[in-house]
Design an enzyme around this catalytic site. Structure first.
Site, PDB file in Angstrom:
ATOM      1  N   GLN A  78       0.833  -1.211   0.000  1.00 19.79           N
ATOM      2  CA  GLN A  78       0.000   0.000   0.000  1.00 19.79           C
ATOM      3  C   GLN A  78       0.864   1.256   0.000  1.00 19.79           C
ATOM      4  OE1 GLN A  78      -2.227   1.689   3.505  1.00 19.79           O
ATOM      5  NE2 GLN A  78      -3.992   0.935   2.370  1.00 19.79           N
ATOM      6  N   CYS A 108      -6.562   6.938   5.388  1.00 21.94           N
ATOM      7  CA  CYS A 108      -5.890   7.288   6.641  1.00 21.94           C
ATOM      8  C   CYS A 108      -6.439   8.613   7.181  1.00 21.94           C
ATOM      9  CB  CYS A 108      -4.383   7.390   6.421  1.00 21.94           C
ATOM     10  SG  CYS A 108      -3.522   7.796   7.960  1.00 21.94           S
ATOM     11  N   ARG A 233      -7.651  -5.251  13.664  1.00 22.56           N
ATOM     12  CA  ARG A 233      -7.271  -5.269  15.086  1.00 22.56           C
ATOM     13  C   ARG A 233      -7.464  -6.622  15.748  1.00 22.56           C
ATOM     14  NH1 ARG A 233     -10.936  -0.317  16.461  1.00 22.56           N
ATOM     15  NH2 ARG A 233     -12.039  -1.338  14.746  1.00 22.56           N
TER      16      ARG A 233
HETATM   17  C1  LIG Z   1      -2.843   0.423  14.301  1.00 19.59           C
HETATM   18  C2  LIG Z   1      -3.567   0.555  13.005  1.00 19.59           C
HETATM   19  C3  LIG Z   1      -2.888   0.929  11.871  1.00 19.59           C
HETATM   20  C4  LIG Z   1      -3.557   1.045  10.644  1.00 19.59           C
HETATM   21  N1  LIG Z   1      -2.838   1.352   9.528  1.00 19.59           N
HETATM   22  C5  LIG Z   1      -3.462   1.350   8.326  1.00 19.59           C
HETATM   23  C6  LIG Z   1      -2.710   1.540   7.133  1.00 19.59           C
HETATM   24  O1  LIG Z   1      -1.478   1.685   7.145  1.00 19.59           O
HETATM   25  N2  LIG Z   1      -3.400   1.545   5.952  1.00 19.59           N
HETATM   26  C7  LIG Z   1      -4.752   1.365   5.892  1.00 19.59           C
HETATM   27  O2  LIG Z   1      -5.331   1.385   4.808  1.00 19.59           O
HETATM   28  N3  LIG Z   1      -5.472   1.153   7.010  1.00 19.59           N
HETATM   29  C8  LIG Z   1      -4.858   1.127   8.213  1.00 19.59           C
HETATM   30  N4  LIG Z   1      -5.585   0.855   9.330  1.00 19.59           N
HETATM   31  C9  LIG Z   1      -7.026   0.547   9.209  1.00 19.59           C
HETATM   32  C10 LIG Z   1      -7.252  -0.977   9.104  1.00 19.59           C
HETATM   33  O3  LIG Z   1      -6.680  -1.479   7.921  1.00 19.59           O
HETATM   34  C11 LIG Z   1      -8.742  -1.327   9.144  1.00 19.59           C
HETATM   35  O4  LIG Z   1      -9.387  -0.771   8.015  1.00 19.59           O
HETATM   36  C12 LIG Z   1      -9.425  -0.800  10.405  1.00 19.59           C
HETATM   37  O5  LIG Z   1      -8.638  -1.072  11.547  1.00 19.59           O
HETATM   38  C13 LIG Z   1     -10.813  -1.427  10.595  1.00 19.59           C
HETATM   39  O6  LIG Z   1     -10.729  -2.810  10.659  1.00 19.59           O
HETATM   40  P1  LIG Z   1     -10.715  -3.643  12.066  1.00 19.59           P
HETATM   41  O7  LIG Z   1     -11.987  -3.258  12.814  1.00 19.59           O
HETATM   42  O8  LIG Z   1     -10.706  -5.074  11.627  1.00 19.59           O
HETATM   43  O9  LIG Z   1      -9.505  -3.241  12.834  1.00 19.59           O
HETATM   44  C14 LIG Z   1      -4.944   0.780  10.569  1.00 19.59           C
HETATM   45  C15 LIG Z   1      -5.626   0.407  11.725  1.00 19.59           C
HETATM   46  C16 LIG Z   1      -4.966   0.283  12.931  1.00 19.59           C
HETATM   47  C17 LIG Z   1      -5.739  -0.146  14.149  1.00 19.59           C
END
Ligand SMILES: Cc1cc2nc3c(=O)[nH]c(=O)nc-3n(C[C@H](O)[C@H](O)[C@H](O)COP(=O)(O)O)c2cc1C
Length: 353
Positions: A78, A108, A233
């Site tokens: 990405q 982001c 997460r």
């Molecule tokens: C610590 C952290 C870092 C993240 N970094 C990115 C990232 O670099 N690029 C991105 O597209 N999403 C990033 N996200 C979002 C996740 O990819 C995901 O869309 C979001 O956490 C929701 O999904 P979940 O409920 O399964 O955590 C990040 C999320 C977290 C918690």
């Protein structure tokens, strides 16, 4: 309801051998995390967001994010940025590094990123967003995917307007995390918006947000028509959730937990070097050993230890049998000297050395 999560689908011609995808997470999605995700059932993994400015300036740490190992395919790398020609150059480097998909970050919400016109702020600038997708799709022969939020403001439906335009501009797949950028990680992901997006575009959509169990994965797939679900997460320090989602709900033993953590630590030290790894790993101790697996004081003890070998010794003291599980895991790993191409970047990526 029983959806087959092993069903293959195609992301712009790349075969994805299942409907479970591991989320990109900054500060988490190192190679060790992605390889582990593949072993536990993720059919597609993604690097954390990589700065195109860092790539342009040949920043050594940024280029490290472009390392791909042989056992993590299919893999998306990405990128984030707001300058079409820099994005195009970065996409060419992603292709040269050996990724299967170029993913673009339009989600982001962090100010440091949005104030440069990148990340979620692109949802408010559809012209630029489309130019970026077009530039990247033209620069590389890899399929291009875009990961986005529902919009910037709470309740926004911008993704439903911008999404189809991104597809027209050349995106082969869209991932939607249906929270607003303002929401950050509060509230819940509203996957009724994902279902609407699926209706509007004729490319695969990946549903991201609050997928924490097989039941949730099945219900989001069934109610949205998405091609895949993405887990973020819930998989931090917990690859077993991926196994559960794929249909195997065995709880890991303490020895298995410690052995996976030890393997993760060793690989991360190899990837980041001992000094960077020792700080990076601290958050993982709580993630692995939490969920009632180990008492809280033990986790706190580990966090204050200074070196990774000290942590290893403490872990093996707490679960001596983990040594044997670790031996088995290591024997199943590809030979790191031949298979895991940690230093496989073409010299040109480093600017000729
Ligand atoms: C610590 C952290 C870092 C993240 N970094 C990115 C990232 O670099 N690029 C991105 O597209 N999403 C990033 N996200 C979002 C996740 O990819 C995901 O869309 C979001 O956490 C929701 O999904 P979940 O409920 O399964 O955590 C990040 C999320 C977290 C918690």
């Amino acid at each position: 309801m029983n959806i087959d999560l092993c069903e293959h689908w195609s992301l712009g011609g790349v075969d994805v051998p299942g409907r479970l995808v591991l989320a990109p997470m900054a500060g988490v999605s190192v190679q060790a995390f992605r390889r582990q995700g593949r072993r536990y059932g993720a059919a597609l993994v993604c690097s954390e967001m990589v700065s195109v400015a860092g790539i342009q300036h040949r920043n050594e740490r940024t280029l490290g994010y472009l390392r791909v190992s042989s056992d993590e395919h299919p893999l998306a790398i990405q990128i984030f940025g707001s300058d079409p020609s820099a994005m195009a150059e970065a996409a060419r480097m992603v292709e040269a590094a050996g990724a299967d998909v170029v993913d673009m970050n339009f989600g982001c919400p962090v100010r440091k990123v949005t104030k440069t016109g990148a990340g979620a702020s692109l949802l408010d600038d559809p012209e630029l967003a489309c130019r970026l997708v077009e530039a990247v799709a033209t620069a590389t022969s890899l399929p291009v995917s875009v990961k986005m939020r529902r919009g910037v403001e709470n309740g926004s439906r911008t993704c439903l307007v911008v999404g189809p335009r991104l597809v027209e501009a050349g995106a082969s797949s869209l991932t939607l995390h249906p929270r607003s950028a303002k929401q950050m990680y509060t509230g819940t992901a509203d996957h009724s918006v994902t279902a609407e997006l699926v209706e509007l575009v004729d490319v695969p959509v990946i549903a991201s947000g609050d997928i924490v169990s097989r039941a949730r994965a099945q219900s989001v797939l069934a109610t949205t028509g998405a091609s895949a679900v993405m887990v973020g997460r819930a998989a931090q320090g917990n690859p077993w959730v991926l196994r559960e989602i794929m249909g195997d709900d065995r709880e890991p033993s303490r020895e298995e937990v410690v052995a996976e953590l030890l393997l993760f630590m060793r690989e991360t030290v190899r990837e980041l070097g001992e000094q960077r790894a020792s700080g990076f790993l601290k958050k993982f101790y709580g993630w692995y050993l939490g969920r009632g697996r180990f008492p809280r004081p033990f986790k706190q003890e580990l966090v204050v230890l200074r070196t990774v070998p000290e942590v290893e010794a403490a872990l093996l003291g707490a679960a001596p049998g983990a040594r044997f599980v670790l031996e088995r895991l290591l024997s199943e790993q590809p030979d790191p000297t031949t298979e895991v191409l940690l230093d496989s970047l073409p010299i040109s990526l480093y600017g000729g050395g």
